[in-house]
Design a protein around this motif. Structure first.
Motif, short mmCIF file in Angstrom:
data_model
loop_
_atom_site.label_atom_id
_atom_site.label_comp_id
_atom_site.label_asym_id
_atom_site.label_seq_id
_atom_site.Cartn_x
_atom_site.Cartn_y
_atom_site.Cartn_z
N HIS A 69 53.08 -3.95 -198.26
CA HIS A 69 53.26 -4.23 -199.81
C HIS A 69 52.50 -5.97 -199.79
CE1 HIS A 69 55.90 -1.13 -199.99
NE2 HIS A 69 55.88 -1.20 -201.52
N VAL A 70 51.81 -6.72 -198.74
CA VAL A 70 50.94 -7.82 -199.40
C VAL A 70 49.33 -7.36 -198.86
CG1 VAL A 70 53.21 -9.15 -198.90
CG2 VAL A 70 51.76 -8.39 -196.44
N GLY A 71 48.93 -8.12 -198.86
CA GLY A 71 47.70 -7.80 -198.69
C GLY A 71 47.31 -8.57 -196.93
N SER A 72 46.95 -6.96 -196.02
CA SER A 72 46.71 -6.73 -194.80
C SER A 72 45.50 -7.91 -194.07
CB SER A 72 46.20 -5.34 -194.41
OG SER A 72 45.87 -5.73 -192.54
N ASN A 73 46.27 -9.31 -193.25
CA ASN A 73 44.71 -9.72 -192.79
C ASN A 73 45.52 -9.48 -191.25
OD1 ASN A 73 46.95 -12.22 -192.43
ND2 ASN A 73 46.22 -11.90 -195.06
N ALA A 74 44.11 -10.61 -190.52
CA ALA A 74 44.91 -10.41 -188.53
C ALA A 74 46.15 -11.50 -189.20
CB ALA A 74 44.03 -11.82 -188.27
N LEU A 75 46.18 -12.65 -189.46
CA LEU A 75 47.65 -12.83 -189.23
C LEU A 75 48.97 -12.00 -189.24
CD1 LEU A 75 46.72 -16.27 -191.38
CD2 LEU A 75 46.87 -15.93 -188.49
N VAL A 76 48.31 -11.38 -190.46
CA VAL A 76 49.88 -10.15 -191.08
C VAL A 76 49.76 -9.51 -189.69
CG1 VAL A 76 50.05 -8.55 -192.27
CG2 VAL A 76 49.51 -10.85 -193.37
N ARG A 77 49.07 -8.88 -189.15
CA ARG A 77 48.71 -7.86 -188.02
C ARG A 77 49.18 -8.65 -186.98
NH1 ARG A 77 44.31 -6.90 -190.86
NH2 ARG A 77 42.70 -7.90 -189.44
N ARG A 78 48.80 -9.68 -186.59
CA ARG A 78 49.56 -10.17 -185.39
C ARG A 78 50.99 -10.14 -185.73
NH1 ARG A 78 49.38 -10.43 -179.80
NH2 ARG A 78 49.37 -13.22 -179.58
N HIS A 79 51.44 -10.99 -186.97
CA HIS A 79 52.81 -11.26 -186.72
C HIS A 79 53.35 -9.78 -186.07
CE1 HIS A 79 56.12 -12.60 -188.20
NE2 HIS A 79 57.12 -11.48 -189.12
N ALA A 80 53.21 -8.84 -187.23
CA ALA A 80 53.20 -7.32 -186.70
C ALA A 80 53.57 -7.22 -185.67
CB ALA A 80 53.08 -6.24 -187.35
N GLU A 81 52.42 -7.13 -185.10
CA GLU A 81 52.08 -6.57 -183.70
C GLU A 81 53.39 -7.91 -182.47
OE1 GLU A 81 48.40 -8.01 -181.81
OE2 GLU A 81 47.57 -5.79 -184.01
N LEU A 82 53.80 -9.09 -182.63
CA LEU A 82 54.32 -9.37 -181.68
C LEU A 82 56.18 -9.30 -182.34
CD1 LEU A 82 52.73 -13.14 -182.40
CD2 LEU A 82 53.08 -12.09 -180.18
N GLY A 83 56.05 -9.15 -183.68
CA GLY A 83 56.97 -8.70 -183.87
C GLY A 83 57.74 -7.42 -183.00
N ASP A 84 57.20 -6.52 -183.22
CA ASP A 84 57.19 -4.81 -182.00
C ASP A 84 57.74 -5.53 -180.91
OD1 ASP A 84 57.10 -3.60 -184.65
OD2 ASP A 84 54.83 -2.86 -184.18
N GLY A 85 57.87 -6.90 -180.36
CA GLY A 85 58.01 -6.77 -179.03
C GLY A 85 58.79 -7.13 -178.74
N LEU A 86 59.91 -7.26 -179.29
CA LEU A 86 61.50 -8.27 -179.46
C LEU A 86 62.23 -7.51 -179.18
CD1 LEU A 86 62.86 -11.08 -179.71
CD2 LEU A 86 63.29 -10.92 -181.73
N LEU A 87 62.27 -6.41 -179.65
CA LEU A 87 63.57 -4.93 -179.31
C LEU A 87 63.91 -5.03 -177.87
CD1 LEU A 87 65.28 -3.59 -180.80
CD2 LEU A 87 63.89 -1.51 -180.63
#
Length: 167
Positions: A69-87
């Motif tokens: 629901h937000v504009g996709s950019n490299a910063l958002v994608r990087r945050h999402a990639e890092l977030g997936d590694g916390l589990l």
């Protein structure tokens, strides 16, 4: 979960993760290094780690909704990639918290002279420090990337208003 009181749930849930992961990491290390701390904490230690573990996929799921629901950019994608590694880090904290709790349930007199208990305690302490450090660093990196994604163009370096509250 997508919205809470009109706000994206991720924006609210992330605060639980930012507090719980370091708190759990510190509790696990303290309990692994000082068995008296583990005995004092009792079942609260693995319960705290379980709540922390559960908060991570909830926050990640809410973040995936927000990403759509937000504009996709490299910063958002990087945050999402890092977030997936916390589990995996949160899972490691939970496993160690349960192991430390389980191994320190006995009284100190029952553990005296037990060589295998000492080896297990040392291994748990070393692993706890490593996993706690990894989890805290990962939370920092994820939070930093999220702040950059949210605020990279969202403020002015110079004041835009008079600051007197009349705006």
């Amino acid at each position: 979960m997508s919205l809470v009181n009109g706000l994206p749930a991720h924006v609210l849930l992330v605060h639980f993760v930012v507090v719980l992961v370091p708190l759990t990491a510190l509790a696990v290390v303290a309990s692994a290094v000082w068995p008296a701390v583990a005995r004092r904490m009792g079942v609260v230690l693995p319960a705290l780690a379980l709540v922390t573990l559960a908060s991570v996929p909830l926050t990640t799921s809410a973040g995936e909704w927000l990403e759509e629901h937000v504009g996709s950019n490299a910063l958002v994608r990087r945050h999402a990639e890092l977030g997936d590694g916390l589990l995996p880090w949160a899972l490691g904290l939970f496993v160690l918290a349960a192991a430390v709790w389980w191994t320190t349930r006995r009284t100190p007199s029952e553990q005296t002279g037990n060589r295998s208990a000492s080896v297990i305690r040392i291994a748990a302490a070393v692993l706890s420090v490593a996993v706690a450090a990894g989890a805290i660093v990962d939370v920092y990196r994820i939070g930093d990337s999220g702040a950059k994604a949210a605020w990279h163009d969202g403020y002015s370096k110079t004041a835009t208003g008079s600051g007197d509250g009349d705006d």
